[in-house]
Every structure is written in structure tokens, then in C-alpha cells.
Design a protein around this motif. Structure first.
Motif, PDB file in Angstrom:
ATOM      1  N   SER B  15     -66.529  13.006 -59.989  1.00  0.00           N
ATOM      2  CA  SER B  15     -65.502  12.165 -60.635  1.00  0.00           C
ATOM      3  C   SER B  15     -64.691  11.423 -59.575  1.00  0.00           C
ATOM      4  N   ASP B  16     -63.988  10.397 -60.042  1.00  0.00           N
ATOM      5  CA  ASP B  16     -63.131   9.630 -59.129  1.00  0.00           C
ATOM      6  C   ASP B  16     -62.061  10.528 -58.514  1.00  0.00           C
ATOM      7  N   GLU B  17     -61.574  11.456 -59.318  1.00  0.00           N
ATOM      8  CA  GLU B  17     -60.506  12.347 -58.854  1.00  0.00           C
ATOM      9  C   GLU B  17     -61.016  13.273 -57.736  1.00  0.00           C
ATOM     10  N   LEU B  19     -63.471  12.517 -55.775  1.00  0.00           N
ATOM     11  CA  LEU B  19     -63.656  11.636 -54.607  1.00  0.00           C
ATOM     12  C   LEU B  19     -62.331  11.447 -53.874  1.00  0.00           C
ATOM     13  N   MET B  20     -61.247  11.310 -54.637  1.00  0.00           N
ATOM     14  CA  MET B  20     -59.921  11.132 -54.014  1.00  0.00           C
ATOM     15  C   MET B  20     -59.564  12.347 -53.145  1.00  0.00           C
ATOM     16  N   ILE B  21     -59.907  13.528 -53.636  1.00  0.00           N
ATOM     17  CA  ILE B  21     -59.615  14.743 -52.853  1.00  0.00           C
ATOM     18  C   ILE B  21     -60.411  14.712 -51.539  1.00  0.00           C
ATOM     19  N   ARG B  22     -61.675  14.291 -51.654  1.00  0.00           N
ATOM     20  CA  ARG B  22     -62.507  14.219 -50.439  1.00  0.00           C
ATOM     21  C   ARG B  22     -61.987  13.152 -49.478  1.00  0.00           C
ATOM     22  N   ILE B  23     -61.556  12.014 -50.055  1.00  0.00           N
ATOM     23  CA  ILE B  23     -61.006  10.943 -49.199  1.00  0.00           C
ATOM     24  C   ILE B  23     -59.765  11.461 -48.471  1.00  0.00           C
ATOM     25  N   GLY B  24     -58.998  12.273 -49.177  1.00  0.00           N
ATOM     26  CA  GLY B  24     -57.801  12.883 -48.580  1.00  0.00           C
ATOM     27  C   GLY B  24     -58.138  13.722 -47.359  1.00  0.00           C
ATOM     28  N   ASP B  25     -59.350  14.268 -47.357  1.00  0.00           N
ATOM     29  CA  ASP B  25     -59.802  15.054 -46.194  1.00  0.00           C
ATOM     30  C   ASP B  25     -60.474  14.176 -45.137  1.00  0.00           C
ATOM     31  N   GLY B  26     -60.418  12.869 -45.358  1.00  0.00           N
ATOM     32  CA  GLY B  26     -60.974  11.929 -44.370  1.00  0.00           C
ATOM     33  C   GLY B  26     -62.452  11.627 -44.562  1.00  0.00           C
ATOM     34  N   ASP B  27     -62.997  11.897 -45.765  1.00  0.00           N
ATOM     35  CA  ASP B  27     -64.421  11.673 -46.021  1.00  0.00           C
ATOM     36  C   ASP B  27     -64.684  10.178 -46.285  1.00  0.00           C
ATOM     37  N   ALA B  71     -54.562   9.094 -50.538  1.00  0.00           N
ATOM     38  CA  ALA B  71     -55.495  10.141 -50.972  1.00  0.00           C
ATOM     39  C   ALA B  71     -55.084  11.532 -50.496  1.00  0.00           C
ATOM     40  N   ALA B  72     -54.474  11.613 -49.299  1.00  0.00           N
ATOM     41  CA  ALA B  72     -54.067  12.925 -48.778  1.00  0.00           C
ATOM     42  C   ALA B  72     -52.998  13.567 -49.662  1.00  0.00           C
ATOM     43  N   ASN B  73     -52.236  12.725 -50.371  1.00  0.00           N
ATOM     44  CA  ASN B  73     -51.178  13.258 -51.249  1.00  0.00           C
ATOM     45  C   ASN B  73     -51.636  13.381 -52.702  1.00  0.00           C
ATOM     46  N   TRP B  74     -52.908  13.089 -52.954  1.00  0.00           N
ATOM     47  CA  TRP B  74     -53.401  13.124 -54.339  1.00  0.00           C
ATOM     48  C   TRP B  74     -53.355  14.560 -54.857  1.00  0.00           C
ATOM     49  N   ASN B  75     -52.684  14.750 -55.969  1.00  0.00           N
ATOM     50  CA  ASN B  75     -52.535  16.094 -56.512  1.00  0.00           C
ATOM     51  C   ASN B  75     -53.348  16.225 -57.800  1.00  0.00           C
ATOM     52  N   GLY B  79     -53.010  16.071 -63.114  1.00  0.00           N
ATOM     53  CA  GLY B  79     -53.859  15.609 -64.216  1.00  0.00           C
ATOM     54  C   GLY B  79     -53.926  14.093 -64.343  1.00  0.00           C
ATOM     55  N   ALA B  80     -53.516  13.384 -63.298  1.00  0.00           N
ATOM     56  CA  ALA B  80     -53.537  11.921 -63.367  1.00  0.00           C
ATOM     57  C   ALA B  80     -54.976  11.416 -63.204  1.00  0.00           C
ATOM     58  N   ARG B  81     -55.291  10.371 -63.948  1.00  0.00           N
ATOM     59  CA  ARG B  81     -56.619   9.777 -63.802  1.00  0.00           C
ATOM     60  C   ARG B  81     -56.555   8.723 -62.713  1.00  0.00           C
ATOM     61  N   PHE B  82     -57.614   8.693 -61.883  1.00  0.00           N
ATOM     62  CA  PHE B  82     -57.623   7.719 -60.790  1.00  0.00           C
ATOM     63  C   PHE B  82     -57.549   6.302 -61.334  1.00  0.00           C
ATOM     64  N   VAL B  83     -58.349   6.015 -62.363  1.00  0.00           N
ATOM     65  CA  VAL B  83     -58.437   4.645 -62.881  1.00  0.00           C
ATOM     66  C   VAL B  83     -57.064   4.150 -63.373  1.00  0.00           C
ATOM     67  N   THR B  84     -56.351   5.010 -64.069  1.00  0.00           N
ATOM     68  CA  THR B  84     -55.022   4.626 -64.575  1.00  0.00           C
ATOM     69  C   THR B  84     -54.088   4.322 -63.410  1.00  0.00           C
ATOM     70  N   TRP B  85     -54.097   5.225 -62.420  1.00  0.00           N
ATOM     71  CA  TRP B  85     -53.235   5.034 -61.247  1.00  0.00           C
ATOM     72  C   TRP B  85     -53.596   3.744 -60.504  1.00  0.00           C
ATOM     73  N   PHE B  86     -54.912   3.516 -60.352  1.00  0.00           N
ATOM     74  CA  PHE B  86     -55.350   2.353 -59.575  1.00  0.00           C
ATOM     75  C   PHE B  86     -55.067   1.042 -60.323  1.00  0.00           C
TER      76      PHE B  86
END
Lengths: 109, 200
Positions: B15-17, B19-27, B71-75, B79-86
Motif C-alpha cells: 500500500s501507499d502507506e 511505502l511511506m514507512i519505507r521511504i521514511g527509512d530512506g528506501d 515520510a520519516a514522520n509518517w504515523n 490511520g491517514a490515507r496517503f492519497v488524501t494527504w497528498f
């Protein structure tokens, strides 16, 4: 204009504005991780970071200190400890005791 | 080859969410996947809101910088959806850009845009219709315009659009009805004038 005609306009606009991104913008966006540091210690070296993150904390602590001093001054006793008060009263009682003392002339001769 | 295909298949299920967690880890691979998934849709959204392709590209650049940084602060627990936030990020950036500049195209000028060939009959070309609608959209209040863009052009449901705009579903429906009515009025008058001139 009826709904059907308006829908034709909407569809035309949708297809005209749905174009793939250029290779240039795609490349530029994909190189963002090479160019931008991701929230690291370097952030702490920037002055705006201090303003953004530290100032609210500093203001919060300063206000807490002021409130503490204010409440402390308002509380009974005005800063004098209970022990000081006892000594003071004790000294006063001693003074009074000596002032009210009746001397027996026979004792002094 | 088979391993590559399996990885691709697995990647589709992330899921996008996540992916955001992985991006937060620098992926960086996760970042690339997110860009591949969303760049075209959101670029079209920005271009529709501000009606300028070059500026829309700048907005997308800034939006993806925020993805990388934020992304590092993505929690995920929020329960936030990436698409809505973006959508909110791109929408706010577009509104900021729009505020800084003057209106560009007038409604009566829009129909004067010529198609590639001559127009033999009463019909308008797709290009002319699109230009006319773009100009009509510019005359709508901002919220009506964004509601129409989200629901008609981005293909979102009323509930999702309401979530992005932080209003109720009823309010979205009302914005859509009023927006459609106003656009129909604007286009009706201009189209008649244009056809009269071309028939002369």
C-alpha cells in the motif's frame, strides 16, 4: 446548455488535460533523494529549525517558571520557613520574659 | 526473471502507506514506486487547478520533496490515507501559486482557440471545448472548481472529495450542483456567440 452537452465539455477537458509527465520532470523528481536530506542531524544546524521547533518549548518553560514564582510568592509565609518563625517567637518570648521579671529585693541584697 | 516478476507482483500489493514507512527509512526504491504510481494523476490535478502545465510540474517537484522529507514522520497509527494527504498537499501548493498570479484566460477568448483544421459544421473541436471549459472553470469560486476537478476529472467519489476538502458529503454535492449550473450558464452564452461568428 443541457447536462449532456456539459458532459461533452467536461470529457473534452478531461482528455485534453490528461497528459503523461515529461521525462525531464520525472527525472528531476526521481533525483529528489540525492538532492534533499531526509530529516537528519543537519536540520539542527539551520536557524529556522530552532525557531520552528525550539521556540515553543523555550516559551513554554519560561512561562512555567514565571507561573511557579508567582504562585510561590502568593502562598502564605512569604518565603519564611516555619523554623525561622519558631526561633523568632522564641527570641521574642525570651525578651518579654526578662522585661516582666519581678526582682526580689532580698535576692539582690 | 521469475524472481523479478514475483517482486513486481509483491510490489503491487504494497500500500501507499507502507511505502511511506519505507521511504521514511530512506528506501529509494519505495520512493520511486510511489512516484511511478502517482505522478501522472497528481500532475493532471495540479495542472487542472492552476491551468498551467509548467507551474504544475514545479508544484509536483515540491510535493514530492515533501513526501521525501515528511515520510520519516509518517504515523501509520493515525490511520491517514496517503492519497488524501497528498491531494491536500498538492491542492494547497496549487492554491498558493494561483494566489500569487493574475487570471490568465478570458472566457470569450477561449473559444477563439482554433483547432488544427477548419470547422465545417456547428460542432466545436475538443480543443475548443476544453479551452472553453477551462475558462469557465476559472470563473467559478475556488471550492466549486476544486470539487468539480476532484469528482469529474480525478474520478474520486463524493466521500473522498469531501475528506480532502474537509467538508461534509452534502456540502460537496451542493458545490457540484452549483458549479455545474454556473458552468452551463457561462458556456451557453459564449458558445452561441462563437457559432454565430463562425457561420458568417
Amino acid at each position: 446548455m443541457n447536462d449532456k452537452e456539459l458532459d461533452m465539455f467536461l470529457r473534452a477537458y478531461q482528455s485534453e488535460t490528461d497528459q503523461p509527465p515529461s521525462q525531464q520532470i520525472l527525472d528531476s523528481i526521481l533525483t529528489v533523494p540525492d538532492r534533499i536530506t531526509q530529516g537528519s542531524w543537519l536540520l539542527y544546524l539551520r536557524p529556522w529549525h530552532w525557531l520552528d521547533s525550539m521556540m515553543p518549548k523555550v516559551v513554554g518553560w519560561a512561562m512555567t517558571c514565571c507561573l511557579g514564582i508567582y504562585v510561590g510568592l502568593l502562598s502564605p509565609g512569604g518565603g519564611e520557613s516555619a523554623m525561622d518563625e519558631e526561633y523568632y517567637l522564641y527570641d521574642q518570648a525570651q525578651v518579654l520574659l526578662f522585661e516582666d521579671m519581678d526582682f526580689d529585693p532580698r535576692e539582690t541584697g | 526473471m521469475l524472481k523479478g516478476l514475483m517482486n513486481l507482483k509483491r510490489a503491487e500489493h504494497i500500500s501507499d502507506e507502507q511505502l511511506m514507512i519505507r521511504i521514511g527509512d530512506g528506501d529509494r526504491t519505495a520512493y520511486k514506486m510511489l512516484v511511478d504510481r502517482h505522478l501522472r494523476i497528481f500532475l493532471a490535478f495540479a495542472a487542472r487547478v492552476i491551468q498551467d502545465r509548467a507551474e504544475a510540474e514545479d508544484i509536483m517537484q515540491e510535493a514530492f520533496i515533501r513526501v521525501w522529507k515528511y515520510a520519516a514522520n509518517w504515523n501509520p497509527e493515525r490511520g491517514a490515507r496517503f492519497v488524501t494527504w497528498f491531494y491536500r498537499v498538492v491542492m494547497n501548493l496549487s492554491i498558493d501559486v494561483k494566489r500569487k498570479r493574475k487570471p490568465t484566460i478570458e472566457l470569450d477568448e477561449a473559444f477563439e482557440i482554433k483547432a488544427n483544421g477548419p470547422e465545417p459544421d456547428e460542432s466545436l473541436s475538443d480543443k475548443q471545448m476544453a479551452a472553453g471549459l477551462a475558462a469557465a472553470l476559472e470563473h467559478l469560486p475556488q471550492r466549486q472548481k476544486i470539487a468539480i476537478t476532484l469528482c469529474y476529472f480525478q474520478g474520486l467519489g463524493n466521500r473522498e472529495a469531501a475528506e480532502i476538502l474537509e467538508i461534509t458529503t452534502g456540502a460537496i454535492e451542493s458545490l457540484l450542483v452549483r458549479g455545474r449550473k454556473r458552468m452551463a450558464e457561462l458556456l451557453k452564452g459564449q458558445r452561441k456567440e462563437f457559432l454565430k461568428e463562425t457561420m458568417k
